[in-house]
Design a protein around this motif. Structure first.
Motif, PDB file in Angstrom:
ATOM      1  N   LYS A   1       0.808  -1.216   0.000  1.00 15.97           N
ATOM      2  CA  LYS A   1       0.000   0.000   0.000  1.00 15.97           C
ATOM      3  C   LYS A   1       0.841   1.267   0.000  1.00 15.97           C
ATOM      4  O   LYS A   1       0.322   2.359  -0.247  1.00 15.97           O
ATOM      5  N   ASP A   2       2.132   1.137   0.277  1.00 19.15           N
ATOM      6  CA  ASP A   2       2.991   2.327   0.340  1.00 19.15           C
ATOM      7  C   ASP A   2       3.175   2.990  -1.020  1.00 19.15           C
ATOM      8  O   ASP A   2       3.376   4.197  -1.099  1.00 19.15           O
ATOM      9  N   VAL A   3       3.145   2.197  -2.108  1.00 19.02           N
ATOM     10  CA  VAL A   3       3.390   2.760  -3.433  1.00 19.02           C
ATOM     11  C   VAL A   3       2.143   2.753  -4.307  1.00 19.02           C
ATOM     12  O   VAL A   3       2.151   3.309  -5.408  1.00 19.02           O
ATOM     13  N   GLY A   4       1.060   2.134  -3.860  1.00 19.02           N
ATOM     14  CA  GLY A   4      -0.203   2.206  -4.580  1.00 19.02           C
ATOM     15  C   GLY A   4      -0.103   1.867  -6.041  1.00 19.02           C
ATOM     16  O   GLY A   4       0.356   0.793  -6.431  1.00 19.02           O
ATOM     17  N   SER A   5      -0.504   2.808  -6.904  1.00 19.73           N
ATOM     18  CA  SER A   5      -0.557   2.580  -8.354  1.00 19.73           C
ATOM     19  C   SER A   5       0.715   2.989  -9.085  1.00 19.73           C
ATOM     20  O   SER A   5       0.686   3.253 -10.290  1.00 19.73           O
ATOM     21  N   ALA A   6       1.842   3.027  -8.388  1.00 22.28           N
ATOM     22  CA  ALA A   6       3.109   3.436  -9.019  1.00 22.28           C
ATOM     23  C   ALA A   6       3.470   2.512 -10.178  1.00 22.28           C
ATOM     24  O   ALA A   6       3.314   1.298 -10.092  1.00 22.28           O
ATOM     25  N   THR A   7       3.948   3.096 -11.258  1.00 16.88           N
ATOM     26  CA  THR A   7       4.415   2.333 -12.412  1.00 16.88           C
ATOM     27  C   THR A   7       5.867   2.665 -12.763  1.00 16.88           C
ATOM     28  O   THR A   7       6.423   2.078 -13.692  1.00 16.88           O
ATOM     29  N   HIS A   8       6.464   3.602 -12.045  1.00 17.03           N
ATOM     30  CA  HIS A   8       7.839   4.022 -12.316  1.00 17.03           C
ATOM     31  C   HIS A   8       8.571   4.264 -11.003  1.00 17.03           C
ATOM     32  O   HIS A   8       7.957   4.619  -9.995  1.00 17.03           O
ATOM     33  N   TYR A   9       9.874   4.104 -11.041  1.00 18.87           N
ATOM     34  CA  TYR A   9      10.707   4.505  -9.913  1.00 18.87           C
ATOM     35  C   TYR A   9      12.123   4.706 -10.415  1.00 18.87           C
ATOM     36  O   TYR A   9      12.491   4.294 -11.517  1.00 18.87           O
ATOM     37  N   HIS A  10      12.928   5.349  -9.606  1.00 21.72           N
ATOM     38  CA  HIS A  10      14.356   5.481  -9.916  1.00 21.72           C
ATOM     39  C   HIS A  10      15.101   5.652  -8.600  1.00 21.72           C
ATOM     40  O   HIS A  10      14.514   5.985  -7.563  1.00 21.72           O
ATOM     41  N   ALA A  11      16.401   5.409  -8.637  1.00 24.98           N
ATOM     42  CA  ALA A  11      17.228   5.585  -7.449  1.00 24.98           C
ATOM     43  C   ALA A  11      17.323   7.065  -7.107  1.00 24.98           C
ATOM     44  O   ALA A  11      17.294   7.927  -7.987  1.00 24.98           O
ATOM     45  N   ALA A  12      17.433   7.355  -5.835  1.00 22.96           N
ATOM     46  CA  ALA A  12      17.445   8.747  -5.384  1.00 22.96           C
ATOM     47  C   ALA A  12      18.643   9.517  -5.904  1.00 22.96           C
ATOM     48  O   ALA A  12      18.616  10.746  -5.960  1.00 22.96           O
ATOM     49  N   TYR A  13      19.723   8.818  -6.291  1.00 21.88           N
ATOM     50  CA  TYR A  13      20.926   9.507  -6.767  1.00 21.88           C
ATOM     51  C   TYR A  13      20.939   9.675  -8.292  1.00 21.88           C
ATOM     52  O   TYR A  13      21.942  10.019  -8.885  1.00 21.88           O
ATOM     53  N   VAL A  14      19.785   9.420  -8.930  1.00 24.35           N
ATOM     54  CA  VAL A  14      19.639   9.650 -10.363  1.00 24.35           C
ATOM     55  C   VAL A  14      18.440  10.560 -10.573  1.00 24.35           C
ATOM     56  O   VAL A  14      17.409  10.392  -9.916  1.00 24.35           O
ATOM     57  N   ALA A  15      18.550  11.523 -11.475  1.00 25.41           N
ATOM     58  CA  ALA A  15      17.428  12.402 -11.810  1.00 25.41           C
ATOM     59  C   ALA A  15      17.075  12.186 -13.279  1.00 25.41           C
ATOM     60  O   ALA A  15      17.663  12.813 -14.156  1.00 25.41           O
ATOM     61  N   PRO A  16      16.147  11.285 -13.580  1.00 22.70           N
ATOM     62  CA  PRO A  16      15.806  10.997 -14.977  1.00 22.70           C
ATOM     63  C   PRO A  16      15.053  12.148 -15.633  1.00 22.70           C
ATOM     64  O   PRO A  16      14.365  12.923 -14.956  1.00 22.70           O
ATOM     65  N   TYR A  17      15.159  12.219 -16.948  1.00 20.52           N
ATOM     66  CA  TYR A  17      14.483  13.290 -17.683  1.00 20.52           C
ATOM     67  C   TYR A  17      12.970  13.177 -17.566  1.00 20.52           C
ATOM     68  O   TYR A  17      12.243  14.160 -17.668  1.00 20.52           O
ATOM     69  N   TRP A  18      12.434  11.953 -17.338  1.00 23.77           N
ATOM     70  CA  TRP A  18      10.986  11.765 -17.349  1.00 23.77           C
ATOM     71  C   TRP A  18      10.321  12.063 -16.007  1.00 23.77           C
ATOM     72  O   TRP A  18       9.104  12.177 -15.923  1.00 23.77           O
ATOM     73  N   ALA A  19      11.101  12.204 -14.940  1.00 25.21           N
ATOM     74  CA  ALA A  19      10.515  12.368 -13.608  1.00 25.21           C
ATOM     75  C   ALA A  19       9.525  13.536 -13.508  1.00 25.21           C
ATOM     76  O   ALA A  19       8.458  13.392 -12.912  1.00 25.21           O
TER      77      ALA A  19
END
Length: 361
Positions: free
Chosen positions: A211-229
């Motif tokens: 239940k912590d992430v619910g309907s999440a379909t994406h994630y990334h590591a905190a030390y990366v900033a992806p262009y799609w975020a």
């Protein structure tokens, strides 16, 4: 994790080696070693479609003639899919607030299939959990498993566990889960960590809901900033991963209408070379407040039939009025208002005030 939420994949041709982002946890470096400082990894070569299919089915890398990739190298260029890595990424991620909307839980995913499909699904989900979050806390691994199963149900992704995990794996920069195309599969898993990940996978396929992430379909590591975020809804952080969902209705639990198709062995070249399907545009909505009660309506396409309007739908006019028609309508309304106001004034002037004297007799 996912590097292409909806964009076409970007191939970098002519390079024998490819620098890729570590969108998974740093602990997904070669098993048996302590996680090094977060950095990009060097993939010596991409695996063939045949090798990927066999690895998804549980084959031993050594039996397929797959040797470990080169060790991590320093000084790699920043990958095209990231705005920044390391300290700069941490600052960028910290500057982007989490959404205020509540995180809604998903329905349990109960895998109903034959024994062969089940074991393949368990293996692929275990791979995702292991290579993406081997040294994460239990909650971090459960969150990764939830994302995989959310994708199986979402219209934009394949309808098998292995299909979701290996989507885009045969492309240079198109894989949805980094470990399938960055050389990580060349390393044999560490037994204890693998067994732990497999336990999480089996529990998730038996209906456990994170239940912590619910309907999440994406994630990334905190030390990366992806262009799609910035294009998605930032939901929460669990361990070293930040989780996102699609914007609007496509990110709500009601949108996850896809059905598991089975046939996990059918990991076709099309799936291995595919990006997520483009999502249709979201319908336009308006919210009206009447008597203190707010209701949201969907605005139907002007070309749609209004013969049988659906509940909760507002049908727009089929054509916009011309400027001349607008002037005539406004003039008519003004004349009507003048007549109504004139009548009100006349009635007020001729009425006798209540309690007024008419003279004594």
């Amino acid at each position: 994790m996912s590097r292409n939420p909806s964009n076409p994949t970007r191939a970098i041709a002519g390079l024998a080696v490819t620098a890729v982002a570590v969108a998974s946890l740093a602990a997904c470096a070669p098993p048996g070693k302590k996680p090094a400082a977060p950095q990009a990894r060097l993939a010596s070569a991409h695996l063939s479609v045949d090798q990927l299919q066999k690895l998804a089915a549980g084959a031993d890398p050594a039996q397929l003639g797959i040797t470990p990739a080169a060790p991590p190298a320093n000084g790699l260029p920043i990958p095209a899919n990231a705005e920044a890595v390391g300290a700069d990424a941490l600052k960028i991620n910290a500057s982007r607030p989490f959404a205020a909307e509540p995180i809604l839980p998903m329905r349990p995913f109960l895998l109903k299939t034959d024994a062969a499909d089940r074991e393949r699904a368990v293996h692929c989900l275990t791979q995702a959990i292991y290579y993406e979050a081997a040294r994460e806390p239990l909650k971090g691994q459960q969150a990764v498993a939830q994302v995989v199963l959310n994708r199986v149900r979402h219209p934009a992704y394949p309808k098998t566990v292995c299909g979701v995990v290996y989507q885009g794996a045969s492309l240079a920069t198109g894989c949805q889960f980094t470990f399938t195309c960055d050389g990580a599969l060349r390393w044999r898993p560490e037994t204890d960590l693998w067994d732990r990940a497999e336990g999480v996978a089996r529990k998730a396929l038996a209906g456990y809901v994170d239940k912590d992430v619910g309907s999440a379909t994406h994630y990334h590591a905190a030390y990366v900033a992806p262009y799609w975020a910035p294009t998605l809804v930032k939901m929460t952080q669990v361990g070293q991963h930040i989780f996102y969902r699609w914007t609007g209705a496509w990110g709500e639990p009601a949108a996850f209408t896809g059905r598991y198709s089975g046939r996990e062995a059918m990991l076709t070249p099309a799936v291995l070379a595919s990006a997520p399907e483009a999502l249709p545009p979201e319908p336009r909505k308006v919210t009206l407040t009447l008597g203190g009660e707010a209701r949201t309506y969907q605005v139907a396409d002007a070309a749609a039939s209004a013969d049988q309007p659906a509940a909760g739908t507002i049908h727009a006019a089929r054509r916009a009025p011309t400027p001349d028609e607008v002037r005539k309508i406004n003039a008519s309304l003004a004349a009507m208002e003048a007549r109504m106001n004139g009548g009100a004034v006349l009635a007020q002037n001729t009425a006798s005030p209540t309690g007024s004297s008419t003279g004594g007799r």
